[in-house]
Design a protein around this motif. Sequence first.
Motif, PDB file in Angstrom:
ATOM      1  N   LYS A  63     -43.282 -18.155  83.705  1.00 54.67           N
ATOM      2  CA  LYS A  63     -44.229 -17.733  83.093  1.00 54.67           C
ATOM      3  C   LYS A  63     -44.000 -18.416  81.501  1.00 54.67           C
ATOM      4  CE  LYS A  63     -46.161 -13.488  81.401  1.00 54.67           C
ATOM      5  NZ  LYS A  63     -46.185 -11.915  81.459  1.00 54.67           N
ATOM      6  N   GLU A  64     -44.784 -18.850  80.919  1.00 56.90           N
ATOM      7  CA  GLU A  64     -44.469 -19.505  79.470  1.00 56.90           C
ATOM      8  C   GLU A  64     -44.346 -18.168  78.417  1.00 56.90           C
ATOM      9  OE1 GLU A  64     -47.320 -21.967  76.326  1.00 56.90           O
ATOM     10  OE2 GLU A  64     -46.801 -22.989  78.392  1.00 56.90           O
ATOM     11  N   ILE A  65     -43.047 -18.023  78.193  1.00 56.23           N
ATOM     12  CA  ILE A  65     -42.710 -17.146  77.220  1.00 56.23           C
ATOM     13  C   ILE A  65     -41.592 -17.857  76.005  1.00 56.23           C
ATOM     14  CG2 ILE A  65     -41.551 -15.024  76.873  1.00 56.23           C
ATOM     15  CD1 ILE A  65     -42.368 -13.950  79.606  1.00 56.23           C
ATOM     16  N   ASP A  66     -42.102 -17.576  74.833  1.00 62.44           N
ATOM     17  CA  ASP A  66     -41.410 -18.524  74.011  1.00 62.44           C
ATOM     18  C   ASP A  66     -39.928 -18.198  73.702  1.00 62.44           C
ATOM     19  OD1 ASP A  66     -40.592 -19.956  71.520  1.00 62.44           O
ATOM     20  OD2 ASP A  66     -41.914 -18.826  70.216  1.00 62.44           O
ATOM     21  N   LYS A  67     -39.516 -17.043  73.637  1.00 59.36           N
ATOM     22  CA  LYS A  67     -38.271 -16.467  73.329  1.00 59.36           C
ATOM     23  C   LYS A  67     -37.580 -15.605  74.640  1.00 59.36           C
ATOM     24  CE  LYS A  67     -39.304 -16.545  68.678  1.00 59.36           C
ATOM     25  NZ  LYS A  67     -39.570 -15.413  67.500  1.00 59.36           N
ATOM     26  N   ILE A  68     -36.410 -15.984  74.750  1.00 58.76           N
ATOM     27  CA  ILE A  68     -35.786 -15.327  75.788  1.00 58.76           C
ATOM     28  C   ILE A  68     -35.717 -13.796  75.634  1.00 58.76           C
ATOM     29  CG2 ILE A  68     -33.336 -15.438  75.150  1.00 58.76           C
ATOM     30  CD1 ILE A  68     -32.619 -16.077  78.238  1.00 58.76           C
ATOM     31  N   TRP A  69     -35.583 -13.587  74.483  1.00 55.40           N
ATOM     32  CA  TRP A  69     -35.547 -12.146  74.060  1.00 55.40           C
ATOM     33  C   TRP A  69     -37.013 -11.340  74.069  1.00 55.40           C
ATOM     34  CZ3 TRP A  69     -30.920 -11.851  74.935  1.00 55.40           C
ATOM     35  CH2 TRP A  69     -29.974 -12.848  74.294  1.00 55.40           C
ATOM     36  N   ASP A  70     -38.066 -11.991  74.381  1.00 57.38           N
ATOM     37  CA  ASP A  70     -39.308 -11.805  74.451  1.00 57.38           C
ATOM     38  C   ASP A  70     -39.581 -11.421  75.983  1.00 57.38           C
ATOM     39  OD1 ASP A  70     -39.703 -11.838  71.737  1.00 57.38           O
ATOM     40  OD2 ASP A  70     -40.981 -13.772  72.142  1.00 57.38           O
ATOM     41  N   LEU A  71     -38.581 -11.856  76.911  1.00 55.51           N
ATOM     42  CA  LEU A  71     -38.921 -11.547  78.269  1.00 55.51           C
ATOM     43  C   LEU A  71     -38.643  -9.872  78.584  1.00 55.51           C
ATOM     44  CD1 LEU A  71     -36.476 -14.398  79.759  1.00 55.51           C
ATOM     45  CD2 LEU A  71     -38.969 -14.223  79.880  1.00 55.51           C
ATOM     46  N   GLU A  72     -39.590  -9.440  79.484  1.00 58.37           N
ATOM     47  CA  GLU A  72     -39.520  -8.096  79.936  1.00 58.37           C
ATOM     48  C   GLU A  72     -38.086  -7.855  80.490  1.00 58.37           C
ATOM     49  OE1 GLU A  72     -41.520  -5.517  79.490  1.00 58.37           O
ATOM     50  OE2 GLU A  72     -43.168  -6.812  78.552  1.00 58.37           O
ATOM     51  N   SER A  73     -37.377  -6.816  80.432  1.00 61.60           N
ATOM     52  CA  SER A  73     -35.920  -6.564  80.805  1.00 61.60           C
ATOM     53  C   SER A  73     -35.660  -6.922  82.054  1.00 61.60           C
ATOM     54  CB  SER A  73     -35.512  -5.112  80.314  1.00 61.60           C
ATOM     55  OG  SER A  73     -34.560  -4.629  80.855  1.00 61.60           O
ATOM     56  N   ASP A  74     -36.829  -6.569  82.960  1.00 60.95           N
ATOM     57  CA  ASP A  74     -36.521  -7.078  84.285  1.00 60.95           C
ATOM     58  C   ASP A  74     -36.668  -8.224  84.678  1.00 60.95           C
ATOM     59  OD1 ASP A  74     -36.318  -4.320  85.100  1.00 60.95           O
ATOM     60  OD2 ASP A  74     -38.234  -4.094  85.925  1.00 60.95           O
ATOM     61  N   MET A  75     -37.300  -8.877  83.903  1.00 60.97           N
ATOM     62  CA  MET A  75     -37.513 -10.271  83.991  1.00 60.97           C
ATOM     63  C   MET A  75     -36.220 -11.304  83.490  1.00 60.97           C
ATOM     64  SD  MET A  75     -40.127 -13.357  82.921  1.00 60.97           S
ATOM     65  CE  MET A  75     -41.287 -13.121  84.336  1.00 60.97           C
ATOM     66  N   TYR A  76     -35.871 -10.565  82.498  1.00 62.74           N
ATOM     67  CA  TYR A  76     -34.358 -11.220  81.881  1.00 62.74           C
ATOM     68  C   TYR A  76     -33.392 -11.197  82.715  1.00 62.74           C
ATOM     69  CZ  TYR A  76     -30.304 -11.534  78.731  1.00 62.74           C
ATOM     70  OH  TYR A  76     -29.227 -11.733  78.316  1.00 62.74           O
ATOM     71  N   HIS A  77     -33.305  -9.731  83.355  1.00 62.05           N
ATOM     72  CA  HIS A  77     -32.073  -9.547  84.170  1.00 62.05           C
ATOM     73  C   HIS A  77     -32.109 -10.522  85.511  1.00 62.05           C
ATOM     74  CE1 HIS A  77     -30.137  -6.424  82.254  1.00 62.05           C
ATOM     75  NE2 HIS A  77     -31.300  -5.917  81.906  1.00 62.05           N
ATOM     76  N   GLU A  78     -33.487 -10.662  86.097  1.00 63.63           N
ATOM     77  CA  GLU A  78     -33.742 -11.450  86.977  1.00 63.63           C
ATOM     78  C   GLU A  78     -33.195 -12.860  86.678  1.00 63.63           C
ATOM     79  OE1 GLU A  78     -37.710 -10.584  88.480  1.00 63.63           O
ATOM     80  OE2 GLU A  78     -37.043  -8.504  88.818  1.00 63.63           O
ATOM     81  N   LEU A  79     -33.908 -13.466  85.611  1.00 62.13           N
ATOM     82  CA  LEU A  79     -33.460 -14.928  85.049  1.00 62.13           C
ATOM     83  C   LEU A  79     -32.050 -15.208  85.101  1.00 62.13           C
ATOM     84  CD1 LEU A  79     -34.086 -17.821  84.030  1.00 62.13           C
ATOM     85  CD2 LEU A  79     -34.281 -16.594  81.951  1.00 62.13           C
ATOM     86  N   MET A  80     -31.185 -13.938  84.575  1.00 58.92           N
ATOM     87  CA  MET A  80     -29.808 -14.294  84.713  1.00 58.92           C
ATOM     88  C   MET A  80     -29.153 -14.310  86.102  1.00 58.92           C
ATOM     89  SD  MET A  80     -28.646 -14.432  81.732  1.00 58.92           S
ATOM     90  CE  MET A  80     -30.205 -15.301  81.188  1.00 58.92           C
ATOM     91  N   LEU A  81     -29.753 -13.574  86.845  1.00 61.27           N
ATOM     92  CA  LEU A  81     -29.230 -13.504  88.455  1.00 61.27           C
ATOM     93  C   LEU A  81     -29.734 -14.950  89.025  1.00 61.27           C
ATOM     94  CD1 LEU A  81     -30.164 -10.021  89.711  1.00 61.27           C
ATOM     95  CD2 LEU A  81     -27.999 -10.938  89.198  1.00 61.27           C
TER      96      LEU A  81
END
Length: 131
Positions: free
Chosen positions: A44-62
């Motif tokens: 999904k095209e999202i500009d900044k990593i901090w703009d990711l929804e919390s769940d998506m951020y955690h899933e990206l880190m995993l």
Amino acid sequence: MSTLFTKIVKKEIPAYKVAENSQFLAFLDINPNTKGHVLCIPKKEIDKIWDLESDMYHELMLFTRCVALALEKTVPCKRVGMAVVGLEVPHAHVHLIPLNKMGDMDFSNKVEMSDEEFKELAASISSKVEL
């Protein structure tokens, strides 16, 4: 207008993919710091990593962790470094860089700051942190 990474996700331009699932994609950086430099992105095209929804951020880190573990097993290195810069492409992404020396993480020239400038900046940032 689609980012370069969105065009990769849509297969409009080629990439050297190393991992993919329904939400994320990892591919070799074509302008690598070191051999094995990988970019991990949300599809999904999202500009900044901090703009990711919390769940998506955690899933990206995993997802990124899984890629990093594979990278450690493939490319001889002392460590796999991780960086989020975000200035090159306006699409959230994580750099994974095999490291043998600190210079391997150097993306560009460094600026110099005085001790006082560092202290003032640190104090300013600290005063705004809410835990």
